[in-house]
Design a protein around this motif. Structure first.
Motif, PDB file in Angstrom:
ATOM      1  N   ILE A  30      -4.846   1.520   8.611  1.00 36.94           N
ATOM      2  CA  ILE A  30      -5.412   1.950   7.283  1.00 36.94           C
ATOM      3  C   ILE A  30      -6.905   2.058   7.533  1.00 36.94           C
ATOM      4  O   ILE A  30      -7.455   1.572   8.625  1.00 36.94           O
ATOM      5  CB  ILE A  30      -5.255   0.984   5.958  1.00 36.94           C
ATOM      6  N   LEU A  40       0.902  -1.326  -0.126  1.00 28.63           N
ATOM      7  CA  LEU A  40       0.026   0.056   0.161  1.00 28.63           C
ATOM      8  C   LEU A  40       0.919   1.211  -0.059  1.00 28.63           C
ATOM      9  O   LEU A  40       0.708   2.058  -0.684  1.00 28.63           O
ATOM     10  CB  LEU A  40      -0.948  -0.166   1.245  1.00 28.63           C
ATOM     11  N   ASP A  41       2.102   1.298   0.743  1.00 32.92           N
ATOM     12  CA  ASP A  41       2.755   2.421   0.867  1.00 32.92           C
ATOM     13  C   ASP A  41       3.409   2.394  -0.692  1.00 32.92           C
ATOM     14  O   ASP A  41       3.663   3.671  -1.156  1.00 32.92           O
ATOM     15  CB  ASP A  41       4.014   2.222   1.826  1.00 32.92           C
ATOM     16  N   GLY A  66       1.670  10.280  -4.043  1.00 31.47           N
ATOM     17  CA  GLY A  66       1.042  10.737  -2.963  1.00 31.47           C
ATOM     18  C   GLY A  66      -0.602  10.590  -2.793  1.00 31.47           C
ATOM     19  O   GLY A  66      -1.315  11.126  -1.981  1.00 31.47           O
ATOM     20  N   GLN A  67      -0.976  10.276  -3.782  1.00 33.58           N
ATOM     21  CA  GLN A  67      -2.598  10.028  -4.005  1.00 33.58           C
ATOM     22  C   GLN A  67      -3.075   9.069  -3.090  1.00 33.58           C
ATOM     23  O   GLN A  67      -2.777   7.835  -3.089  1.00 33.58           O
ATOM     24  CB  GLN A  67      -2.925   9.699  -5.412  1.00 33.58           C
ATOM     25  N   ASN A  68      -3.858   9.453  -2.081  1.00 33.37           N
ATOM     26  CA  ASN A  68      -4.329   8.772  -1.104  1.00 33.37           C
ATOM     27  C   ASN A  68      -6.024   8.900  -0.896  1.00 33.37           C
ATOM     28  O   ASN A  68      -6.297  10.307  -0.643  1.00 33.37           O
ATOM     29  CB  ASN A  68      -3.677   9.060   0.385  1.00 33.37           C
ATOM     30  N   PRO A  69      -6.888   8.093  -0.897  1.00 33.74           N
ATOM     31  CA  PRO A  69      -6.886   6.780  -1.002  1.00 33.74           C
ATOM     32  C   PRO A  69      -6.267   6.263  -2.671  1.00 33.74           C
ATOM     33  O   PRO A  69      -6.393   7.014  -3.568  1.00 33.74           O
ATOM     34  CB  PRO A  69      -8.025   6.162  -0.711  1.00 33.74           C
ATOM     35  N   VAL A  70      -5.933   4.914  -2.422  1.00 26.27           N
ATOM     36  CA  VAL A  70      -5.552   3.954  -3.606  1.00 26.27           C
ATOM     37  C   VAL A  70      -6.269   3.075  -4.082  1.00 26.27           C
ATOM     38  O   VAL A  70      -7.033   2.683  -3.034  1.00 26.27           O
ATOM     39  CB  VAL A  70      -4.080   3.762  -3.695  1.00 26.27           C
ATOM     40  N   ARG A  71      -6.533   2.740  -5.186  1.00 23.52           N
ATOM     41  CA  ARG A  71      -7.360   1.538  -5.638  1.00 23.52           C
ATOM     42  C   ARG A  71      -6.190   0.324  -5.502  1.00 23.52           C
ATOM     43  O   ARG A  71      -5.071   0.196  -5.755  1.00 23.52           O
ATOM     44  CB  ARG A  71      -7.797   1.494  -7.029  1.00 23.52           C
ATOM     45  N   PHE A  72      -6.656  -0.675  -4.553  1.00 26.02           N
ATOM     46  CA  PHE A  72      -5.932  -1.732  -4.300  1.00 26.02           C
ATOM     47  C   PHE A  72      -6.138  -2.890  -4.907  1.00 26.02           C
ATOM     48  O   PHE A  72      -6.857  -3.741  -4.805  1.00 26.02           O
ATOM     49  CB  PHE A  72      -6.062  -2.088  -2.812  1.00 26.02           C
ATOM     50  N   ARG A  76       1.733   6.634  -7.283  1.00 26.10           N
ATOM     51  CA  ARG A  76       0.647   7.649  -7.534  1.00 26.10           C
ATOM     52  C   ARG A  76       0.904   9.095  -7.080  1.00 26.10           C
ATOM     53  O   ARG A  76       0.093   9.837  -6.818  1.00 26.10           O
ATOM     54  CB  ARG A  76      -0.740   7.078  -7.178  1.00 26.10           C
ATOM     55  N   VAL A  92       0.790   4.188  -2.994  1.00 24.99           N
ATOM     56  CA  VAL A  92       0.527   5.572  -2.627  1.00 24.99           C
ATOM     57  C   VAL A  92       1.939   6.538  -3.248  1.00 24.99           C
ATOM     58  O   VAL A  92       1.657   7.373  -3.873  1.00 24.99           O
ATOM     59  CB  VAL A  92       0.527   5.910  -1.016  1.00 24.99           C
TER      60      VAL A  92
END
Length: 117
Positions: free
Chosen positions: A113, A70-71, A79-85, A77, A74
Motif C-alpha cells: 500500500i 482495505l480491500d 473501486g474508489q482508490n484511495p479510500v479513507r481508512f 466504494r 475499496v
C-alpha cells in the motif's frame, strides 16, 4: 514401506460428501447442470502471486487483516482508490489504533500500500 501423504481439504468441501445422498446424486445427473447460486458473502480479491510475495516480508496477522479490510473498503466504494481508512470493524475484532498504525507501516514497507496524508 512407503509413507502415505496427507490430504488437505478446505472446510466444508469433503469430496466424499457427494455420495451421502445417492438419490440426489442420480437426480442431479439426470437434469442438465444449472448455474451456481450467487454468493452473498464477500471475499478478498488478493492475487495468489502477490500474496505469496508478501510472505517474504513476514507480515503480522494484524497486517493481513488490515489489508483484507482495505480491500473490502475499496470494493464497497466501487473501486474508489484511495479510500479513507476509519473502519470500526477492526476495533470490534480487537485491532486498536496503535496496532493498526503498525500494521499499516508493515504494509507500506512491503510495498502493498501507499499512505498519503
Amino acid at each position: 514401506m512407503k509413507k502415505r501423504r496427507a490430504k488437505l481439504y478446505l472446510v466444508g468441501q469433503d469430496p466424499a460428501d457427494i455420495f451421502d445422498d445417492i438419490d440426489k446424486l442420480k437426480s442431479d445427473l439426470a437434469s442438465p447442470p444449472t448455474r451456481r447460486e450467487r454468493t452473498t458473502e464477500g471475499f478478498a480479491r488478493i492475487p495468489y502471486d502477490k500474496a505469496l510475495a508478501l510472505y517474504e516480508h513476514h507480515l503480522s496477522s494484524a497486517a493481513w487483516t488490515v489489508l483484507i479490510e482495505l480491500d473490502r473498503l475499496v470494493l464497497k466504494r466501487r473501486g474508489q482508490n484511495p479510500v479513507r481508512f476509519d473502519s470500526g470493524r477492526l476495533n470490534k475484532v480487537g485491532i486498536k489504533t496503535s496496532r493498526r498504525a503498525r500494521a499499516l507501516c508493515e504494509l507500506v514497507a512491503a510495498g502493498a500500500i501507499r499512505v498519503t496524508l
